[in-house]
Design a protein around this motif. Structure first.
Motif, PDB file in Angstrom:
ATOM      1  N   GLN A 264      36.696  44.855  41.601  1.00  0.00           N
ATOM      2  CA  GLN A 264      37.896  44.401  40.905  1.00  0.00           C
ATOM      3  C   GLN A 264      38.028  45.071  39.527  1.00  0.00           C
ATOM      4  O   GLN A 264      38.822  44.641  38.697  1.00  0.00           O
ATOM      5  CB  GLN A 264      37.891  42.877  40.761  1.00  0.00           C
ATOM      6  CG  GLN A 264      37.908  42.144  42.088  1.00  0.00           C
ATOM      7  CD  GLN A 264      39.115  42.507  42.922  1.00  0.00           C
ATOM      8  OE1 GLN A 264      40.247  42.340  42.488  1.00  0.00           O
ATOM      9  NE2 GLN A 264      38.872  43.027  44.117  1.00  0.00           N
TER      10      GLN A 264
ATOM     11  N   LEU B  68      38.288  33.816  42.628  1.00  0.00           N
ATOM     12  CA  LEU B  68      39.039  34.681  41.724  1.00  0.00           C
ATOM     13  C   LEU B  68      40.138  33.868  41.058  1.00  0.00           C
ATOM     14  O   LEU B  68      40.851  33.110  41.723  1.00  0.00           O
ATOM     15  CB  LEU B  68      39.642  35.845  42.528  1.00  0.00           C
ATOM     16  CG  LEU B  68      40.416  36.851  41.704  1.00  0.00           C
ATOM     17  CD1 LEU B  68      39.983  38.255  42.101  1.00  0.00           C
ATOM     18  CD2 LEU B  68      41.901  36.697  41.933  1.00  0.00           C
TER      19      LEU B  68
ATOM     20  N   VAL C  16      43.006  41.160  47.754  1.00  0.00           N
ATOM     21  CA  VAL C  16      42.166  39.979  47.665  1.00  0.00           C
ATOM     22  C   VAL C  16      42.730  38.912  48.595  1.00  0.00           C
ATOM     23  O   VAL C  16      43.804  38.377  48.366  1.00  0.00           O
ATOM     24  CB  VAL C  16      42.091  39.451  46.216  1.00  0.00           C
ATOM     25  CG1 VAL C  16      41.283  38.179  46.158  1.00  0.00           C
ATOM     26  CG2 VAL C  16      41.525  40.508  45.304  1.00  0.00           C
TER      27      VAL C  16
ATOM     28  N   THR D 107      42.021  38.667  34.942  1.00  0.00           N
ATOM     29  CA  THR D 107      41.391  38.162  36.144  1.00  0.00           C
ATOM     30  C   THR D 107      39.980  37.730  35.785  1.00  0.00           C
ATOM     31  O   THR D 107      39.336  38.350  34.945  1.00  0.00           O
ATOM     32  CB  THR D 107      41.347  39.257  37.238  1.00  0.00           C
ATOM     33  OG1 THR D 107      42.678  39.702  37.484  1.00  0.00           O
ATOM     34  CG2 THR D 107      40.755  38.731  38.517  1.00  0.00           C
TER      35      THR D 107
ATOM     36  N   VAL E  15      36.351  36.460  37.867  1.00  0.00           N
ATOM     37  CA  VAL E  15      35.664  36.227  39.131  1.00  0.00           C
ATOM     38  C   VAL E  15      34.480  35.334  38.801  1.00  0.00           C
ATOM     39  O   VAL E  15      33.744  35.600  37.847  1.00  0.00           O
ATOM     40  CB  VAL E  15      35.175  37.545  39.774  1.00  0.00           C
ATOM     41  CG1 VAL E  15      34.375  37.247  41.034  1.00  0.00           C
ATOM     42  CG2 VAL E  15      36.351  38.455  40.087  1.00  0.00           C
TER      43      VAL E  15
ATOM     44  N   VAL F 128      32.605  32.640  46.052  1.00  0.00           N
ATOM     45  CA  VAL F 128      33.143  33.605  45.088  1.00  0.00           C
ATOM     46  C   VAL F 128      34.626  33.263  44.937  1.00  0.00           C
ATOM     47  O   VAL F 128      35.364  33.200  45.927  1.00  0.00           O
ATOM     48  CB  VAL F 128      32.959  35.062  45.574  1.00  0.00           C
ATOM     49  CG1 VAL F 128      33.611  36.033  44.589  1.00  0.00           C
ATOM     50  CG2 VAL F 128      31.476  35.379  45.748  1.00  0.00           C
TER      51      VAL F 128
ATOM     52  N   ALA G 168      32.902  41.856  41.845  1.00  0.00           N
ATOM     53  CA  ALA G 168      33.448  41.986  40.486  1.00  0.00           C
ATOM     54  C   ALA G 168      33.662  43.461  40.139  1.00  0.00           C
ATOM     55  O   ALA G 168      34.695  43.826  39.567  1.00  0.00           O
ATOM     56  CB  ALA G 168      32.524  41.310  39.478  1.00  0.00           C
TER      57      ALA G 168
END
Length: 184
Positions: free
Chosen positions: A162, A126, A22, A136, A138, A124, A159
């Motif tokens: 992830q 995180l 990321v 986490t 998002v 976006v 998402a």
């Protein structure tokens, strides 16, 4: 003992590789990012959040760039107690587009990364923390209270990349009168 040490090293490397995948927005520009944003989407799989998924509403926030590169974020969120204002102070890091802040609710530091933005329409973001396990979130932010279908698809695809399950990726309806027209 040797097997245990190898396992610890492998897990650590895997965690570092996932986090390293990321990257923040290339050439992130805080001045362009500042201003009003609406949280239009959220991916979050914390078990304690599951009962609240159906109650989630889109919220509004204002990002203020500080002269030292830090950020103040004022968020208005609709809760069972009404429209609540929360203020967050994000500290810049040595990487543009990455910030950290101390969560008084969780009594820990959390990391924030602006992953993708075109500044005028969507972002976006995180949020990462380690609290008994890794968590986490998002979030999809928009300059308007709605987003184009392709922007929503981009958010959902990120998402999913992830490892969020589909049921934890939400695009809540707008909050009515939060903030009220007098306070926002």
């Amino acid at each position: 003992m040797r097997t245990t040490m190898l396992a610890v090293v492998m897990v650590t490397l895997c965690v570092m590789m996932v986090d390293a995948d990321v990257k923040p927005q290339k050439d992130f520009n805080l001045q362009r990012f500042a201003g009003r944003w609406y949280r239009l989407g959220l991916a979050y799989d914390s078990p304690s959040f599951v009962p609240f998924r159906s109650k989630l509403r889109a919220s509004m926030g204002v990002v203020t760039a500080m002269p030292n590169g830090n950020v103040n974020l004022t968020m208005w969120e609709l809760t069972p107690l009404g429209c609540v204002i929360q203020v967050y102070n994000y500290e810049r890091t040595n990487v543009a587009g990455q910030f950290s802040y101390f969560s008084t609710r969780h009594n820990m530091v959390k990391d924030i990364t602006v992953v993708d933005t075109n500044y005028s329409e969507y972002a976006v973001v995180l949020k990462h923390k380690v609290f008994n396990r890794e968590y986490t979130q998002v979030a999809l932010y928009g300059r308007a209270q709605t987003a184009r279908v392709d922007v929503l698809q981009k958010f959902k695809a990120f998402a999913l990349s992830q490892h969020f399950p589909k049921e934890s990726i939400l695009t809540p309806p707008p909050a009515e009168n939060c903030p009220s027209s007098r306070s926002g």
